[in-house]
Design a protein around this motif. Structure first.
Motif, PDB file in Angstrom:
ATOM      1  N   LYS A 108     -13.673   7.955  -8.314  1.00 54.39           N
ATOM      2  CA  LYS A 108     -12.365   8.279  -8.910  1.00 54.39           C
ATOM      3  C   LYS A 108     -11.221   7.733  -8.040  1.00 54.39           C
ATOM      4  O   LYS A 108     -10.403   7.417  -9.240  1.00 54.39           O
ATOM      5  CB  LYS A 108     -12.852   9.851  -8.344  1.00 54.39           C
ATOM      6  CG  LYS A 108     -11.624  10.671  -9.216  1.00 54.39           C
ATOM      7  CD  LYS A 108     -11.800  12.331  -8.960  1.00 54.39           C
ATOM      8  CE  LYS A 108     -10.487  13.077  -9.799  1.00 54.39           C
ATOM      9  NZ  LYS A 108     -10.330  14.284  -9.409  1.00 54.39           N
ATOM     10  N   LEU A 118      -9.471   5.309 -10.252  1.00 51.90           N
ATOM     11  CA  LEU A 118      -8.893   5.588 -11.294  1.00 51.90           C
ATOM     12  C   LEU A 118      -7.327   6.083 -11.716  1.00 51.90           C
ATOM     13  O   LEU A 118      -7.121   6.694 -12.155  1.00 51.90           O
ATOM     14  CB  LEU A 118      -9.511   6.745 -12.149  1.00 51.90           C
ATOM     15  CG  LEU A 118     -11.799   5.717 -12.214  1.00 51.90           C
ATOM     16  CD1 LEU A 118     -12.267   7.038 -13.252  1.00 51.90           C
ATOM     17  CD2 LEU A 118     -10.906   5.000 -13.774  1.00 51.90           C
ATOM     18  N   GLU A 119      -6.674   6.717 -10.134  1.00 51.17           N
ATOM     19  CA  GLU A 119      -5.879   6.987 -10.481  1.00 51.17           C
ATOM     20  C   GLU A 119      -4.710   6.039 -10.508  1.00 51.17           C
ATOM     21  O   GLU A 119      -4.262   4.717 -10.012  1.00 51.17           O
ATOM     22  CB  GLU A 119      -5.211   7.413  -8.509  1.00 51.17           C
ATOM     23  CG  GLU A 119      -4.185   7.602  -8.449  1.00 51.17           C
ATOM     24  CD  GLU A 119      -4.298   8.490  -6.676  1.00 51.17           C
ATOM     25  OE1 GLU A 119      -3.000   8.940  -6.564  1.00 51.17           O
ATOM     26  OE2 GLU A 119      -4.376   8.315  -5.845  1.00 51.17           O
ATOM     27  N   TYR A 141      -4.750  10.411 -13.228  1.00 53.95           N
ATOM     28  CA  TYR A 141      -5.879   9.289 -13.423  1.00 53.95           C
ATOM     29  C   TYR A 141      -6.132   9.100 -14.593  1.00 53.95           C
ATOM     30  O   TYR A 141      -5.624   9.940 -15.671  1.00 53.95           O
ATOM     31  CB  TYR A 141      -7.154  11.108 -13.064  1.00 53.95           C
ATOM     32  CG  TYR A 141      -7.282  10.678 -10.913  1.00 53.95           C
ATOM     33  CD1 TYR A 141      -7.584   9.992 -10.414  1.00 53.95           C
ATOM     34  CD2 TYR A 141      -6.513  11.587 -10.924  1.00 53.95           C
ATOM     35  CE1 TYR A 141      -7.546   9.882  -9.562  1.00 53.95           C
ATOM     36  CE2 TYR A 141      -5.911  12.469  -8.842  1.00 53.95           C
ATOM     37  CZ  TYR A 141      -6.736  11.057  -8.787  1.00 53.95           C
ATOM     38  OH  TYR A 141      -6.545  11.537  -7.094  1.00 53.95           O
ATOM     39  N   ARG A 176      -1.697  14.442  -9.301  1.00 56.41           N
ATOM     40  CA  ARG A 176      -1.516  12.378  -8.857  1.00 56.41           C
ATOM     41  C   ARG A 176      -2.000  13.043 -10.626  1.00 56.41           C
ATOM     42  O   ARG A 176      -3.280  13.542 -10.822  1.00 56.41           O
ATOM     43  CB  ARG A 176      -3.324  12.080  -8.094  1.00 56.41           C
ATOM     44  CG  ARG A 176      -2.464  12.100  -6.537  1.00 56.41           C
ATOM     45  CD  ARG A 176      -3.472  11.847  -5.523  1.00 56.41           C
ATOM     46  NE  ARG A 176      -3.108  11.588  -4.272  1.00 56.41           N
ATOM     47  CZ  ARG A 176      -3.589  11.202  -3.194  1.00 56.41           C
ATOM     48  NH1 ARG A 176      -5.078  11.387  -3.356  1.00 56.41           N
ATOM     49  NH2 ARG A 176      -2.925  11.324  -1.807  1.00 56.41           N
TER      50      ARG A 176
END
Length: 118
Positions: free
Chosen positions: A31, A34-35, A21, A19
């Motif tokens: 968090k 932010l992906e 970010y 993934r």
């Protein structure tokens, strides 16, 4: 992050999970926001060429050698952010669509109609 600069530098990291970010140390939200998903992750895979980090210069103003991300759908009143189209990349037509989430408004203080990047 200074938002009054014409250009900003954004770094994206790919974790062992696969993934992507965006790295925003000053971000106070979760968090998960932010992906990079829905096409943005695919574009980062192309840019990374097998690497685990991509650093981009981004701006609302065109600059030499920049690619254009064009806002095609403002999703501010539903899921946040917007759908963007990358018509071409490095001189090759790709017509790649991606969703860029509400973090765009954090970075740019609005949802820009065009984002230039290199």
């Amino acid at each position: 992050m200074a938002t009054n600069n014409i250009q900003q530098t954004l770094t994206f990291e790919k974790e062992h999970t696969g993934r992507w970010y965006v790295v925003l140390p000053e971000w106070t939200g979760g968090k998960a926001a932010l992906e990079m998903v829905e096409g943005a992750d695919t574009m980062l895979d192309i840019m990374a060429q097998g690497e685990k980090e991509v650093t981009l210069t981004v701006s609302e103003q065109n600059f030499e050698g920049a690619n254009e991300l064009i806002l095609t759908e403002d999703l501010s009143n539903s899921i946040g952010g917007g759908m963007y189209l990358l018509k071409d990349y490095q001189g090759e037509e790709i017509n790649h669509k991606m969703w860029l989430c509400e973090v765009m408004t954090y970075v740019f203080k609005k949802l820009p109609p065009v984002v230039y990047f290199k």
